[in-house]
Design a protein around this motif. Sequence first.
Motif, PDB file in Angstrom:
ATOM      1  N   LEU A  48       0.807  -1.221   0.000  1.00 50.05           N
ATOM      2  CA  LEU A  48       0.000   0.000   0.000  1.00 50.05           C
ATOM      3  C   LEU A  48       0.838   1.268   0.000  1.00 50.05           C
ATOM      4  O   LEU A  48       0.306   2.360  -0.238  1.00 50.05           O
ATOM      5  CB  LEU A  48      -0.943   0.003   1.214  1.00 50.05           C
ATOM      6  CG  LEU A  48      -2.141  -0.953   1.135  1.00 50.05           C
ATOM      7  CD1 LEU A  48      -2.956  -0.892   2.408  1.00 50.05           C
ATOM      8  CD2 LEU A  48      -3.008  -0.626  -0.078  1.00 50.05           C
ATOM      9  N   LYS A  49       2.143   1.133   0.266  1.00 52.18           N
ATOM     10  CA  LYS A  49       2.997   2.314   0.265  1.00 52.18           C
ATOM     11  C   LYS A  49       3.108   2.938  -1.123  1.00 52.18           C
ATOM     12  O   LYS A  49       3.526   4.076  -1.274  1.00 52.18           O
ATOM     13  CB  LYS A  49       4.392   1.945   0.772  1.00 52.18           C
ATOM     14  CG  LYS A  49       4.470   1.821   2.282  1.00 52.18           C
ATOM     15  CD  LYS A  49       5.912   1.732   2.749  1.00 52.18           C
ATOM     16  CE  LYS A  49       5.975   1.832   4.270  1.00 52.18           C
ATOM     17  NZ  LYS A  49       7.366   1.838   4.764  1.00 52.18           N
ATOM     18  N   THR A  50       2.773   2.149  -2.144  1.00 51.02           N
ATOM     19  CA  THR A  50       2.964   2.639  -3.521  1.00 51.02           C
ATOM     20  C   THR A  50       1.749   3.399  -4.054  1.00 51.02           C
ATOM     21  O   THR A  50       1.783   3.852  -5.193  1.00 51.02           O
ATOM     22  CB  THR A  50       3.271   1.451  -4.447  1.00 51.02           C
ATOM     23  OG1 THR A  50       2.169   0.547  -4.406  1.00 51.02           O
ATOM     24  CG2 THR A  50       4.523   0.735  -4.009  1.00 51.02           C
ATOM     25  N   GLY A  51       0.675   3.505  -3.277  1.00 53.69           N
ATOM     26  CA  GLY A  51      -0.472   4.251  -3.776  1.00 53.69           C
ATOM     27  C   GLY A  51      -1.739   3.943  -3.025  1.00 53.69           C
ATOM     28  O   GLY A  51      -1.746   3.202  -2.041  1.00 53.69           O
ATOM     29  N   ARG A  52      -2.855   4.531  -3.498  1.00 52.41           N
ATOM     30  CA  ARG A  52      -4.154   4.283  -2.890  1.00 52.41           C
ATOM     31  C   ARG A  52      -4.588   2.847  -3.143  1.00 52.41           C
ATOM     32  O   ARG A  52      -4.203   2.223  -4.142  1.00 52.41           O
ATOM     33  CB  ARG A  52      -5.196   5.244  -3.460  1.00 52.41           C
ATOM     34  CG  ARG A  52      -4.985   6.705  -3.025  1.00 52.41           C
ATOM     35  CD  ARG A  52      -5.891   7.641  -3.826  1.00 52.41           C
ATOM     36  NE  ARG A  52      -7.281   7.259  -3.702  1.00 52.41           N
ATOM     37  CZ  ARG A  52      -8.079   7.610  -2.695  1.00 52.41           C
ATOM     38  NH1 ARG A  52      -7.591   8.363  -1.728  1.00 52.41           N
ATOM     39  NH2 ARG A  52      -9.342   7.230  -2.668  1.00 52.41           N
ATOM     40  N   ALA A  53      -5.421   2.298  -2.261  1.00 58.02           N
ATOM     41  CA  ALA A  53      -5.807   0.889  -2.316  1.00 58.02           C
ATOM     42  C   ALA A  53      -6.401   0.509  -3.664  1.00 58.02           C
ATOM     43  O   ALA A  53      -6.023  -0.501  -4.270  1.00 58.02           O
ATOM     44  CB  ALA A  53      -6.786   0.569  -1.192  1.00 58.02           C
ATOM     45  N   ALA A  54      -7.336   1.301  -4.183  1.00 60.16           N
ATOM     46  CA  ALA A  54      -8.006   0.957  -5.441  1.00 60.16           C
ATOM     47  C   ALA A  54      -7.016   0.938  -6.597  1.00 60.16           C
ATOM     48  O   ALA A  54      -7.066   0.062  -7.472  1.00 60.16           O
ATOM     49  CB  ALA A  54      -9.141   1.933  -5.719  1.00 60.16           C
ATOM     50  N   GLU A  55      -6.104   1.908  -6.613  1.00 57.13           N
ATOM     51  CA  GLU A  55      -5.109   1.969  -7.683  1.00 57.13           C
ATOM     52  C   GLU A  55      -4.170   0.769  -7.608  1.00 57.13           C
ATOM     53  O   GLU A  55      -3.810   0.166  -8.622  1.00 57.13           O
ATOM     54  CB  GLU A  55      -4.317   3.271  -7.578  1.00 57.13           C
ATOM     55  CG  GLU A  55      -5.159   4.522  -7.806  1.00 57.13           C
ATOM     56  CD  GLU A  55      -4.398   5.788  -7.443  1.00 57.13           C
ATOM     57  OE1 GLU A  55      -3.321   5.659  -6.805  1.00 57.13           O
ATOM     58  OE2 GLU A  55      -4.882   6.885  -7.777  1.00 57.13           O
ATOM     59  N   VAL A  56      -3.762   0.448  -6.398  1.00 53.03           N
ATOM     60  CA  VAL A  56      -2.853  -0.686  -6.193  1.00 53.03           C
ATOM     61  C   VAL A  56      -3.554  -1.989  -6.577  1.00 53.03           C
ATOM     62  O   VAL A  56      -2.951  -2.869  -7.208  1.00 53.03           O
ATOM     63  CB  VAL A  56      -2.366  -0.722  -4.731  1.00 53.03           C
ATOM     64  CG1 VAL A  56      -1.603  -2.018  -4.455  1.00 53.03           C
ATOM     65  CG2 VAL A  56      -1.485   0.483  -4.436  1.00 53.03           C
ATOM     66  N   ASN A  57      -4.812  -2.130  -6.231  1.00 53.29           N
ATOM     67  CA  ASN A  57      -5.557  -3.341  -6.574  1.00 53.29           C
ATOM     68  C   ASN A  57      -5.624  -3.538  -8.093  1.00 53.29           C
ATOM     69  O   ASN A  57      -5.423  -4.640  -8.611  1.00 53.29           O
ATOM     70  CB  ASN A  57      -6.979  -3.273  -6.001  1.00 53.29           C
ATOM     71  CG  ASN A  57      -6.999  -3.396  -4.490  1.00 53.29           C
ATOM     72  OD1 ASN A  57      -6.050  -3.903  -3.890  1.00 53.29           O
ATOM     73  ND2 ASN A  57      -8.068  -2.926  -3.867  1.00 53.29           N
ATOM     74  N   LEU A  58      -5.931  -2.455  -8.820  1.00 51.34           N
ATOM     75  CA  LEU A  58      -5.985  -2.541 -10.279  1.00 51.34           C
ATOM     76  C   LEU A  58      -4.625  -2.895 -10.859  1.00 51.34           C
ATOM     77  O   LEU A  58      -4.515  -3.715 -11.780  1.00 51.34           O
ATOM     78  CB  LEU A  58      -6.488  -1.217 -10.862  1.00 51.34           C
ATOM     79  CG  LEU A  58      -6.512  -1.136 -12.398  1.00 51.34           C
ATOM     80  CD1 LEU A  58      -7.426  -2.228 -12.985  1.00 51.34           C
ATOM     81  CD2 LEU A  58      -6.963   0.254 -12.862  1.00 51.34           C
ATOM     82  N   LYS A  59      -3.586  -2.285 -10.318  1.00 50.76           N
ATOM     83  CA  LYS A  59      -2.247  -2.556 -10.801  1.00 50.76           C
ATOM     84  C   LYS A  59      -1.891  -4.035 -10.600  1.00 50.76           C
ATOM     85  O   LYS A  59      -1.228  -4.658 -11.439  1.00 50.76           O
ATOM     86  CB  LYS A  59      -1.241  -1.658 -10.064  1.00 50.76           C
ATOM     87  CG  LYS A  59       0.158  -1.671 -10.673  1.00 50.76           C
ATOM     88  CD  LYS A  59       1.085  -0.697  -9.944  1.00 50.76           C
ATOM     89  CE  LYS A  59       0.709   0.738 -10.238  1.00 50.76           C
ATOM     90  NZ  LYS A  59       1.719   1.691  -9.673  1.00 50.76           N
ATOM     91  N   ALA A  60      -2.327  -4.607  -9.474  1.00 52.41           N
ATOM     92  CA  ALA A  60      -2.061  -6.025  -9.201  1.00 52.41           C
ATOM     93  C   ALA A  60      -2.725  -6.913 -10.244  1.00 52.41           C
ATOM     94  O   ALA A  60      -2.142  -7.898 -10.712  1.00 52.41           O
ATOM     95  CB  ALA A  60      -2.551  -6.395  -7.806  1.00 52.41           C
ATOM     96  N   LEU A  61      -3.949  -6.585 -10.621  1.00 50.87           N
ATOM     97  CA  LEU A  61      -4.647  -7.363 -11.649  1.00 50.87           C
ATOM     98  C   LEU A  61      -3.963  -7.226 -13.000  1.00 50.87           C
ATOM     99  O   LEU A  61      -3.780  -8.212 -13.728  1.00 50.87           O
ATOM    100  CB  LEU A  61      -6.103  -6.912 -11.745  1.00 50.87           C
ATOM    101  CG  LEU A  61      -6.986  -7.211 -10.527  1.00 50.87           C
ATOM    102  CD1 LEU A  61      -8.337  -6.522 -10.666  1.00 50.87           C
ATOM    103  CD2 LEU A  61      -7.171  -8.720 -10.341  1.00 50.87           C
ATOM    104  N   MET A  62      -3.550  -6.047 -13.319  1.00 53.73           N
ATOM    105  CA  MET A  62      -2.901  -5.817 -14.601  1.00 53.73           C
ATOM    106  C   MET A  62      -1.538  -6.504 -14.661  1.00 53.73           C
ATOM    107  O   MET A  62      -1.074  -6.883 -15.741  1.00 53.73           O
ATOM    108  CB  MET A  62      -2.753  -4.315 -14.848  1.00 53.73           C
ATOM    109  CG  MET A  62      -4.095  -3.606 -15.043  1.00 53.73           C
ATOM    110  SD  MET A  62      -3.940  -1.806 -15.202  1.00 53.73           S
ATOM    111  CE  MET A  62      -3.011  -1.691 -16.726  1.00 53.73           C
ATOM    112  N   ALA A  63      -0.910  -6.685 -13.503  1.00 51.63           N
ATOM    113  CA  ALA A  63       0.392  -7.353 -13.469  1.00 51.63           C
ATOM    114  C   ALA A  63       0.273  -8.852 -13.746  1.00 51.63           C
ATOM    115  O   ALA A  63       1.267  -9.493 -14.085  1.00 51.63           O
ATOM    116  CB  ALA A  63       1.054  -7.132 -12.118  1.00 51.63           C
ATOM    117  N   GLY A  64      -0.945  -9.398 -13.600  1.00 50.66           N
ATOM    118  CA  GLY A  64      -1.125 -10.817 -13.874  1.00 50.66           C
ATOM    119  C   GLY A  64      -1.786 -11.604 -12.775  1.00 50.66           C
ATOM    120  O   GLY A  64      -2.068 -12.799 -12.930  1.00 50.66           O
ATOM    121  N   ASN A  65      -2.049 -10.970 -11.619  1.00 52.60           N
ATOM    122  CA  ASN A  65      -2.761 -11.660 -10.537  1.00 52.60           C
ATOM    123  C   ASN A  65      -4.216 -11.871 -10.938  1.00 52.60           C
ATOM    124  O   ASN A  65      -4.822 -11.024 -11.606  1.00 52.60           O
ATOM    125  CB  ASN A  65      -2.704 -10.840  -9.252  1.00 52.60           C
ATOM    126  CG  ASN A  65      -1.292 -10.696  -8.713  1.00 52.60           C
ATOM    127  OD1 ASN A  65      -0.770 -11.594  -8.070  1.00 52.60           O
ATOM    128  ND2 ASN A  65      -0.667  -9.547  -8.988  1.00 52.60           N
TER     129      ASN A  65
END
Length: 1019
Positions: free
Chosen positions: A338-355
Amino acid sequence: MEKRLGSHLRVVAGVVILVVLSTAAVAWKLIKSSEPVAEVVVQRVVEKKVHHAPKKRSGPVVVLPEHQWVDSTLASLTLEEKIGQLFMVATFSNREESTTRFIDRLIDDFHLGGLIFFQGGPVRQAQLTNHYQARSKVPLFIGIDGEWGLGMRLDSTISFPKQMVLGAIQDDELIYRMGSDIGRQCRRLGIQINFAPVSDINSNSNNPVIGIRSFGEDRENVTRKAVAYMKGLQHNGIIATAKHFPGHGDTDADSHYTLPVLTHSVEQLTNVDLYPYRQLIADSLMGVLSGHLFIPALDNTPQLASSLSDKVINGLLRNQMGFRGLVFTDAMNMRGVLKTGRAAEVNLKALMAGNDVLLYPENVAETITKIKDALRQGTISQKFLDDKVKRILQAKYWSGLNQYKPIDINNLYNDLNREDSKELYRELCEASVTVVRNENNILPVTSVTGSNMAAVTIGEGTSSAFQKMLANYKPIRPFTFYEEPTSQEQITEMLNYLQSYETVVVGIHGIASNPRRNYGVSTGSADFVRQLKQQGKKVILCLFGTPYSIQFFPETDALICANQDGTDQQEIVPQIIFGAIASRGKLPVSVLAYKAGDGIMTEPMDRISFGTPESVGVNGTMLKKIDEIANAAVNDHVFPGCQVVVARRGKIIYDKSFGGLSYRTLDRVNAETIYDVASVTKVAATLQSVMLLYDKKLIDLDERASHYLPELVATNKQNFTIRDLLMHRSGLLSFYPTLWDRTKTSAGGLLPEYYSSKADSAYNLQVAPRLFAKPALRDSVWKWIVKSPMNNARDKSGKYGYLYSDLGFLTLQKVVERITGQSLDNFITANIYEPLGLSYTGFNPLRRFSEKQIAPTEQDYRFRSQLIQGTVHDQMAAVVGGVSGHAGLFSTATDLAVLFQMDLWKGKYGGKQFFQPGTVPLFSRMYDEAHHRGLGWDKIPADGNSSYVSPQASINSFGHTGFTGAIVWVDPDEDLIFVFLSNRINPDAENTAITAQRTRRKIHDVVYSSLTERKSILH
């Protein structure tokens, strides 16, 4: 089309695996084969379909059931419902109703794909699971973070050992069995995903978050065990999830609080951290959990967690390593991500990374909005979303959620706490304990005689399981630092107590798993061990915790690392020390000069051990029926209390005490309560002595007793033989009441010429707690026996027939004493009891033990006019000072189990041959079927009509009973020992309920009915 069909077949293969691998033996065979299980089964499915398929692609397309369910379900979902499948929200079963309502809203409003349960209880979780599943259109994935089983999160469930404990085990089949059992429990509780195994290689001893959660530092060992654990889960229909990809083992920070940095090179990552994941994926791994780490060698984007990196998840995990299963994020509420951004943004980034699945996400509603925006803006495509949802649905189909059924609450607790699971836990603990050092082969300790050994526990009381188990093998003086020593004065005081002891066993408890503060090892504990060694003591150091704690202690003569603390470990370590069981563990990590894989194997040495019923072919649940019978007997005043011990195949599997010392006291019976065993003395003392003399050719069974006792010559007792005495056909009377009547006045009082209420130099033969006699009375009694009348019953040949006789064994006592030149008690103690380590067994226990430790027998109104407690109940044994061939022995059930285990093992115990192998079988044969007698031993009646022995006992079994309410029974065919001790004559010897109700036989029946593996023929 072919690629899609292949992926579907991989999913179907999981179902096939469950059918093919119907037994653990078959499953383990595949585990040890060189081919990955999933690939083997998939290949067979493909070959079969190719064999039956037409060569041309014509005709109707065959739609697999899985394909049909997944596609139809996917087609039925709205956009919001598809997005909801990507969320796996945390919940609990020990929270207030508001938590349930909150999860209800998430399911209703956002169509969640799954839940991960944390703290709570199994029944509550099952009820909530049923509740939540009923609200969901698509069955929910239910997950648990159960690395060491359900007990990691839920009360009233089983916790298996931590993974670093398992890393010490050399038999990987045990790990598979554990994974299989955890899988069975998960399935029973409606769980489809277990976030295990931890597949990280813990190469950093200061790792604050992985540590004991890892199998260790050796990549091959970690990989083998991770694969075994995975297969155990997946063969039982539970998705295994390897974590924390790409490897959290060499970090010095905790991703729950910050973003750990892993500075390994690509080569090091490939050869070490990624190695287990590569092997798991090449096999049949269905799930991966991505860790929140910063790994510049893989993606040097500043402060970017690897779980958010397209290069790490899509690039490395999916494309390079070929993983096609589900990828879960680690908990998305952790500060490391979560240090890298807001929760919603981080969640989307995780999905885009392949999770594929967001685990424990925050801000679900805002995240869904973000995903919709990304779809609208073309940042992600509809296919991107559909592919993820399709993978999730395929996994749900594999898990059986296409045919979801609510959890059956009935018998849930028992199903999750089976006896075989507890046995497996014990096996894992035994296999993990590691002997790290064994200077001059000090282990196993061979001699249990003498008082040269003490035991000191630090951080645990003297009543610890560790101290109690040590005392089962040798009389060891216990000492305790209840907390770690904090001053030199405390250490010096303890060292003074230990001055007279040559060997000291030191048990260190309270060792922590976290490297902070030296894993909980105090400088005082280390200083104490160091100074103990400086005094020249032999030190056996036992560490009940992580092997990393080894580094804080000096080198000792022996070092045992239990890897973990608990009752089981505390019971296992003493058994290794004394050779009851072997040590088989090896270090899972390197510490000081000791390397991962170091460990010394010790061999067992024929001593009785302690374990679970299932380990020796006994049903533990059925064996617990003994509790009901014993408690009912206590409540019905059949006896005030009792001890029951059952041993099979050299292992004590049932050792319980019931009731109190009497009906008038609150003092409870325990394993150290000493009982008057009455006529069990005949086989536990006199007969053992006779067998010893027979072995040494100092006694001839067919020689007349008068040959050894010349005073019998020219009397009516000159012709009976030793064999006659053993078989109760000597012609001697059963007992001779006039022996003590001669010492009484005509009014029934006691003659002062024989007795005094106070002990002094003239009256020093203790007859009762407050009654003493002149030593000359012993000689007088023997003279009276010599002159006693004989039984007139003879058979047709003129020989005396069978008549159970105490006088016969009193005469055998005299034979033993005349041949050895020692009193019976001194001879048997020196030659049998002390070498066996029988701490509580002997005559006249008040010389060694407090009266409070001894169960009282009769309130004697007829002879001694007082409560008999600590002196022999039998009047004839009492008047000779408590040492007699027919009665007078005191013992505990555990001590007697050891004694008769030696007999069962044909005279061998603890590396010593007490009897020749043929001696006990010779004496325990049936010699008189009509009266069911061996030589000294009682045998099972031919008609099975016994009030104390089960008719299921084998024909070769033997034993004896005691008037006070005791029985010992040995069955060589079943390798079985049964010991029951009570004081049924308290307060009155007229209480015969134990015989009328057949209490001992009922308990004995339960023992035999509990045997799941039988050898003998039932009669």
